[in-house]
Design an enzyme around this catalytic site. Structure first.
Site, PDB file in Angstrom:
ATOM      1  N   ASN A   1       0.844  -1.201   0.000  1.00  0.00           N
ATOM      2  CA  ASN A   1       0.000   0.000   0.000  1.00  0.00           C
ATOM      3  C   ASN A   1       0.876   1.247   0.000  1.00  0.00           C
ATOM      4  O   ASN A   1       1.947   1.285   0.612  1.00  0.00           O
ATOM      5  CB  ASN A   1      -0.985  -0.010   1.176  1.00  0.00           C
ATOM      6  CG  ASN A   1      -0.336  -0.130   2.535  1.00  0.00           C
ATOM      7  OD1 ASN A   1       0.690  -0.770   2.690  1.00  0.00           O
ATOM      8  ND2 ASN A   1      -0.931   0.485   3.537  1.00  0.00           N
TER       9      ASN A   1
ATOM     10  N   GLU B   1       0.257   5.349   0.595  1.00  0.00           N
ATOM     11  CA  GLU B   1      -0.730   6.342   1.028  1.00  0.00           C
ATOM     12  C   GLU B   1      -0.366   7.739   0.546  1.00  0.00           C
ATOM     13  O   GLU B   1       0.806   8.044   0.287  1.00  0.00           O
ATOM     14  CB  GLU B   1      -0.837   6.314   2.558  1.00  0.00           C
ATOM     15  CG  GLU B   1      -1.370   4.970   3.045  1.00  0.00           C
ATOM     16  CD  GLU B   1      -1.589   4.887   4.537  1.00  0.00           C
ATOM     17  OE1 GLU B   1      -1.154   5.807   5.260  1.00  0.00           O
ATOM     18  OE2 GLU B   1      -2.200   3.891   4.978  1.00  0.00           O
TER      19      GLU B   1
ATOM     20  N   CYS C   1      -4.143   0.592  -2.566  1.00  0.00           N
ATOM     21  CA  CYS C   1      -4.019  -0.605  -1.721  1.00  0.00           C
ATOM     22  C   CYS C   1      -2.950  -1.541  -2.290  1.00  0.00           C
ATOM     23  O   CYS C   1      -2.634  -1.507  -3.489  1.00  0.00           O
ATOM     24  CB  CYS C   1      -5.334  -1.367  -1.675  1.00  0.00           C
ATOM     25  SG  CYS C   1      -6.681  -0.517  -0.849  1.00  0.00           S
TER      26      CYS C   1
ATOM     27  N   GLU D   1      -3.144  -4.707  -2.893  1.00  0.00           N
ATOM     28  CA  GLU D   1      -3.646  -5.663  -3.894  1.00  0.00           C
ATOM     29  C   GLU D   1      -3.649  -5.048  -5.286  1.00  0.00           C
ATOM     30  O   GLU D   1      -3.235  -5.668  -6.270  1.00  0.00           O
ATOM     31  CB  GLU D   1      -5.078  -6.109  -3.546  1.00  0.00           C
ATOM     32  CG  GLU D   1      -5.192  -6.837  -2.233  1.00  0.00           C
ATOM     33  CD  GLU D   1      -5.470  -5.910  -1.045  1.00  0.00           C
ATOM     34  OE1 GLU D   1      -4.957  -4.767  -1.038  1.00  0.00           O
ATOM     35  OE2 GLU D   1      -6.181  -6.345  -0.132  1.00  0.00           O
TER      36      GLU D   1
HETATM   37  N1  THU Z   1      -5.390  -1.274   2.470  1.00  0.00           N
HETATM   38  C1  THU Z   1      -4.850  -2.167   1.594  1.00  0.00           C
HETATM   39  O1  THU Z   1      -3.682  -2.065   1.221  1.00  0.00           O
HETATM   40  N2  THU Z   1      -5.645  -3.163   1.140  1.00  0.00           N
HETATM   41  C2  THU Z   1      -6.968  -3.332   1.476  1.00  0.00           C
HETATM   42  O2  THU Z   1      -7.643  -4.185   0.917  1.00  0.00           O
HETATM   43  C3  THU Z   1      -7.547  -2.516   2.523  1.00  0.00           C
HETATM   44  C4  THU Z   1      -6.760  -1.324   2.934  1.00  0.00           C
HETATM   45  C5  THU Z   1      -4.541  -0.187   2.943  1.00  0.00           C
HETATM   46  C6  THU Z   1      -4.927   1.158   2.401  1.00  0.00           C
HETATM   47  C7  THU Z   1      -4.416   2.087   3.477  1.00  0.00           C
HETATM   48  O3  THU Z   1      -3.054   2.375   3.211  1.00  0.00           O
HETATM   49  C8  THU Z   1      -4.493   1.260   4.750  1.00  0.00           C
HETATM   50  O4  THU Z   1      -4.625  -0.083   4.342  1.00  0.00           O
HETATM   51  C9  THU Z   1      -5.660   1.635   5.641  1.00  0.00           C
HETATM   52  O5  THU Z   1      -6.852   1.625   4.951  1.00  0.00           O
END
Ligand code: THU
Length: 140
Positions: free
Chosen positions: A50, A52, A61, A63
């Site tokens: 991920n 941000e 994210c 995935e």
């Molecule tokens: N996040 C993911 O990487 N995958 C998901 O399926 C759910 C959320 C990450 C996004 C963000 O950086 C952190 O988790 C909190 O939402």
């Protein structure tokens, strides 16, 4: 909950890749580090973490990062995705990622692993029933 058809060594490879890429997570806002590793039908593994943004909605994210990296590398056809985080419990993929994963591979296996050892084996079809995709859009 289904049981994965992957071999132990295939799951170990995915777990190793997901744990390694998780270390590169850029997550200063949530503090949640996520790693995802896709197993392609050709046996290659494609990982993403991920990333941000201060404009929160721009966050990607793990995935989808893994999917886009694989596609950019010219890979098509996938068997499974393994997702892990630095939290004890298994954290399921969000709705946006379920949509993208389903479009990528309707038969995809999904394995979710918590750092505490929890593991959930499921499929993208189970996580996103009645999904819309290319066939529905094209009306074929
Ligand atoms: N996040 C993911 O990487 N995958 C998901 O399926 C759910 C959320 C990450 C996004 C963000 O950086 C952190 O988790 C909190 O939402």
């Amino acid at each position: 909950m289904s049981t994965s058809t992957l071999s132990t060594s295939e799951i170990d490879s995915l777990l190793e890749a997901a744990r390694a890429v998780l270390e590169n997570s850029h997550s200063p806002y949530s503090g949640l580090r996520v790693g995802a590793a896709l197993l392609a039908q050709d046996g290659t593994v494609h990982a993403g973490c991920n990333v941000e943004s201060a404009s929160y909605g721009l966050t990607i994210c793990a995935e989808r990062n893994a999917v886009f990296r694989a596609i950019a590398d010219g890979v098509r056809g996938f068997r499974a995705v393994l997702i892990t985080t630095d939290r004890d419990e298994a954290l399921m993929p969000c709705g946006a990622c379920r949509q993208v994963l389903h479009e990528l591979e309707g038969d995809l296996e999904v394995i979710v692993v918590g750092s505490g050892g929890d593991r959930i084996d499921t499929t993208i079809a189970a996580l996103l029933p009645y999904a819309i995709g290319e066939a529905e859009i094209k009306g074929s």
